[in-house]
Design a protein around this motif. Structure first.
Motif, PDB file in Angstrom:
ATOM      1  N   GLU A 199       0.812  -1.215   0.000  1.00 20.46           N
ATOM      2  CA  GLU A 199       0.000   0.000   0.000  1.00 20.46           C
ATOM      3  C   GLU A 199       0.842   1.260   0.000  1.00 20.46           C
ATOM      4  OE1 GLU A 199      -2.987   0.077   2.980  1.00 20.46           O
ATOM      5  OE2 GLU A 199      -3.951  -1.777   2.314  1.00 20.46           O
ATOM      6  N   GLU A 200       1.994   1.223   0.635  1.00 22.43           N
ATOM      7  CA  GLU A 200       2.871   2.399   0.627  1.00 22.43           C
ATOM      8  C   GLU A 200       4.321   1.960   0.827  1.00 22.43           C
ATOM      9  OE1 GLU A 200       2.620   3.939   5.208  1.00 22.43           O
ATOM     10  OE2 GLU A 200       0.987   4.534   3.877  1.00 22.43           O
ATOM     11  N   ARG A 201       5.244   2.750   0.305  1.00 23.72           N
ATOM     12  CA  ARG A 201       6.655   2.444   0.471  1.00 23.72           C
ATOM     13  C   ARG A 201       7.162   3.142   1.734  1.00 23.72           C
ATOM     14  NH1 ARG A 201      10.152   6.273  -1.006  1.00 23.72           N
ATOM     15  NH2 ARG A 201      11.728   4.766  -1.583  1.00 23.72           N
ATOM     16  N   ASP A 249      11.913   1.774  -7.569  1.00 22.07           N
ATOM     17  CA  ASP A 249      10.679   2.551  -7.416  1.00 22.07           C
ATOM     18  C   ASP A 249      10.256   3.211  -8.721  1.00 22.07           C
ATOM     19  OD1 ASP A 249      10.558   2.352  -4.415  1.00 22.07           O
ATOM     20  OD2 ASP A 249      12.484   3.385  -4.636  1.00 22.07           O
ATOM     21  N   ILE A 250      11.211   3.421  -9.624  1.00 21.25           N
ATOM     22  CA  ILE A 250      10.985   4.223 -10.829  1.00 21.25           C
ATOM     23  C   ILE A 250      11.742   3.605 -11.993  1.00 21.25           C
ATOM     24  CG2 ILE A 250      11.300   6.509 -11.894  1.00 21.25           C
ATOM     25  CD1 ILE A 250      11.715   7.445  -8.817  1.00 21.25           C
ATOM     26  N   ARG A 289       5.327   3.977  -8.957  1.00 21.30           N
ATOM     27  CA  ARG A 289       4.162   3.899  -8.083  1.00 21.30           C
ATOM     28  C   ARG A 289       3.290   5.127  -8.325  1.00 21.30           C
ATOM     29  NH1 ARG A 289       4.165   0.485  -3.623  1.00 21.30           N
ATOM     30  NH2 ARG A 289       2.735   1.959  -2.656  1.00 21.30           N
ATOM     31  N   PRO A 290       1.974   4.988  -8.269  1.00 20.62           N
ATOM     32  CA  PRO A 290       1.095   6.097  -8.636  1.00 20.62           C
ATOM     33  C   PRO A 290       1.273   7.349  -7.786  1.00 20.62           C
ATOM     34  CG  PRO A 290      -0.154   4.284  -7.668  1.00 20.62           C
ATOM     35  CD  PRO A 290       1.216   3.761  -7.947  1.00 20.62           C
ATOM     36  N   GLU A 291       1.621   7.195  -6.512  1.00 18.53           N
ATOM     37  CA  GLU A 291       1.755   8.376  -5.649  1.00 18.53           C
ATOM     38  C   GLU A 291       3.002   9.191  -5.968  1.00 18.53           C
ATOM     39  OE1 GLU A 291       3.531   4.936  -3.171  1.00 18.53           O
ATOM     40  OE2 GLU A 291       1.919   5.243  -4.641  1.00 18.53           O
ATOM     41  N   LEU A 292       3.912   8.622  -6.757  1.00 19.94           N
ATOM     42  CA  LEU A 292       5.126   9.349  -7.134  1.00 19.94           C
ATOM     43  C   LEU A 292       4.986  10.073  -8.470  1.00 19.94           C
ATOM     44  CD1 LEU A 292       7.828   6.643  -6.297  1.00 19.94           C
ATOM     45  CD2 LEU A 292       7.176   8.619  -4.893  1.00 19.94           C
ATOM     46  N   SER A 317       3.060  12.436 -10.072  1.00 24.53           N
ATOM     47  CA  SER A 317       2.973  13.896 -10.243  1.00 24.53           C
ATOM     48  C   SER A 317       4.296  14.566  -9.918  1.00 24.53           C
ATOM     49  CB  SER A 317       1.866  14.468  -9.353  1.00 24.53           C
ATOM     50  OG  SER A 317       0.603  13.991  -9.753  1.00 24.53           O
ATOM     51  N   MET A 318       4.916  14.148  -8.818  1.00 24.98           N
ATOM     52  CA  MET A 318       6.206  14.712  -8.441  1.00 24.98           C
ATOM     53  C   MET A 318       7.272  14.422  -9.491  1.00 24.98           C
ATOM     54  SD  MET A 318       9.382  13.549  -7.201  1.00 24.98           S
ATOM     55  CE  MET A 318       9.091  12.054  -6.271  1.00 24.98           C
ATOM     56  N   LEU A 319       7.288  13.189 -10.000  1.00 23.12           N
ATOM     57  CA  LEU A 319       8.308  12.806 -10.973  1.00 23.12           C
ATOM     58  C   LEU A 319       8.123  13.518 -12.309  1.00 23.12           C
ATOM     59  CD1 LEU A 319       8.556   9.009 -10.196  1.00 23.12           C
ATOM     60  CD2 LEU A 319      10.359  10.707  -9.867  1.00 23.12           C
ATOM     61  N   LEU A 320       6.898  13.630 -12.778  1.00 22.74           N
ATOM     62  CA  LEU A 320       6.656  14.320 -14.041  1.00 22.74           C
ATOM     63  C   LEU A 320       7.089  15.782 -13.951  1.00 22.74           C
ATOM     64  CD1 LEU A 320       3.210  12.741 -14.940  1.00 22.74           C
ATOM     65  CD2 LEU A 320       5.343  12.437 -16.216  1.00 22.74           C
ATOM     66  N   ALA A 321       6.807  16.414 -12.809  1.00 21.27           N
ATOM     67  CA  ALA A 321       7.251  17.804 -12.621  1.00 21.27           C
ATOM     68  C   ALA A 321       8.772  17.886 -12.559  1.00 21.27           C
ATOM     69  CB  ALA A 321       6.634  18.365 -11.341  1.00 21.27           C
ATOM     70  N   SER A 322       9.393  16.938 -11.884  1.00 23.37           N
ATOM     71  CA  SER A 322      10.857  16.953 -11.765  1.00 23.37           C
ATOM     72  C   SER A 322      11.527  16.707 -13.113  1.00 23.37           C
ATOM     73  CB  SER A 322      11.311  15.893 -10.761  1.00 23.37           C
ATOM     74  OG  SER A 322      10.829  16.179  -9.461  1.00 23.37           O
ATOM     75  N   VAL A 323      10.968  15.793 -13.916  1.00 21.74           N
ATOM     76  CA  VAL A 323      11.519  15.537 -15.244  1.00 21.74           C
ATOM     77  C   VAL A 323      11.442  16.795 -16.103  1.00 21.74           C
ATOM     78  CG1 VAL A 323      11.157  14.272 -17.396  1.00 21.74           C
ATOM     79  CG2 VAL A 323      11.144  13.040 -15.225  1.00 21.74           C
ATOM     80  N   ARG A 324      10.333  17.513 -16.003  1.00 22.11           N
ATOM     81  CA  ARG A 324      10.204  18.757 -16.780  1.00 22.11           C
ATOM     82  C   ARG A 324      11.295  19.766 -16.390  1.00 22.11           C
ATOM     83  NH1 ARG A 324       4.584  17.730 -16.289  1.00 22.11           N
ATOM     84  NH2 ARG A 324       4.433  18.953 -14.386  1.00 22.11           N
TER      85      ARG A 324
END
Length: 263
Positions: free
Chosen positions: A135-137, A186-187, A237-240, A242-249
């Motif tokens: 459920e969570e890491r 995780d990614i 993981r789905p909870e990561l 939004s943060m990852l897409l913003a960081s990649v940008r």
């Protein structure tokens, strides 16, 4: 048994059997001629999978890395997308397990079944019984990013530094996505060149398990396109997401990747 369930089992069973044939080929041939072994592996697995699908699903189209692209697939309702040997470099290196066999089914615009066999690791992950995600890491656990061992995107190290993450280089795209599914990473992040067969089966399993999978700009991964190039991908993981897409940008030039540069 429903036809949907049967498609899942077909994908799993064919990927597993192709993987077993590849293991036997490795044992017979050895590793002294890696280029020959790679060629034999590609051909053996493609011929087995193509013949089996022709027998089991004669009305369906097939898109294979090792086959001629039959453009009738573009008007087909169902298309099997296969990578007979993902990670040919690793397949021909003694002791490496990060290579895979991919079998996926696309139907009416969506991936509906898939399997990734990891023969040297003794497992097949599939949509028959997708891996269970915790459920969570652990919040205190350092993020782990898996990426190409030979051609990692230039910006991945900048991203890892920004996130305080560890980079885990691996071979096959299927092996890397399975690493996320199994909690080893995780990614998974790639840019610079892939094709539909590199990701279709592992993405089908990732979706079934509840992972996020998209292009690195956040757009949808689409399959059975006129041009099968699908040059970049993010799986996490789905909870990561939004943060990852913003960081990649922030760290990547999303227009700079050569879509045909290799996996």
């Amino acid at each position: 048994m429903s036809s949907i369930r049967n498609d899942h089992e077909v994908a799993r069973d064919l990927a597993t059997e192709a993987g077993q044939q590849l293991l036997r080929l490795r044992d017979r041939h050895g590793f002294e001629e890696p280029e020959v072994l790679r060629t034999l592996g590609d051909r053996l697995s493609h011929e087995f999978l193509f013949s089996a699908l022709e027998r089991l699903r004669p009305s369906d189209a097939v898109l294979s890395e090792e086959g001629v692209d039959d453009r009738r697939r573009l008007s087909a309702r169902r298309v099997w997308i296969i990578d007979p040997l993902d990670g040919t470099r690793e397949f021909a290196e003694a002791g490496r397990g990060d290579w895979a066999v991919h079998v996926a089914l696309w139907e009416n615009g969506e991936l509906v079944a898939g399997a990734v066999s990891l023969p040297a690791q003794g497992s097949t992950l599939s949509t028959v019984d997708p891996p269970w995600l915790p459920e969570e890491r652990p919040s205190d656990q350092r993020l782990r990013i898996t990426t190409s061992r030979t051609r990692p995107p230039e910006f991945v190290q900048r991203l890892a530094t920004q996130l305080g993450a560890e980079v885990l280089p691996m071979g096959s795209a299927g092996a890397k996505i399975c690493a996320v599914l199994l909690g080893i990473a995780d990614i998974y992040l790639h840019a610079g060149g892939q094709y539909e067969w590199d990701s279709a089966a592992p993405v089908a399993v990732a979706h079934a398990a509840g992972l996020h999978a998209s292009r690195i700009d956040g757009s949808k991964l689409t399959y059975n396109e006129v041009d099968p190039s699908l040059p970049d991908i993010l799986v996490c993981r789905p909870e990561l997401s939004s943060m990852l897409l913003a960081s990649v940008r922030e760290v990547a030039d999303l227009n700079s990747a050569d879509p045909h540069a290799g996996a």
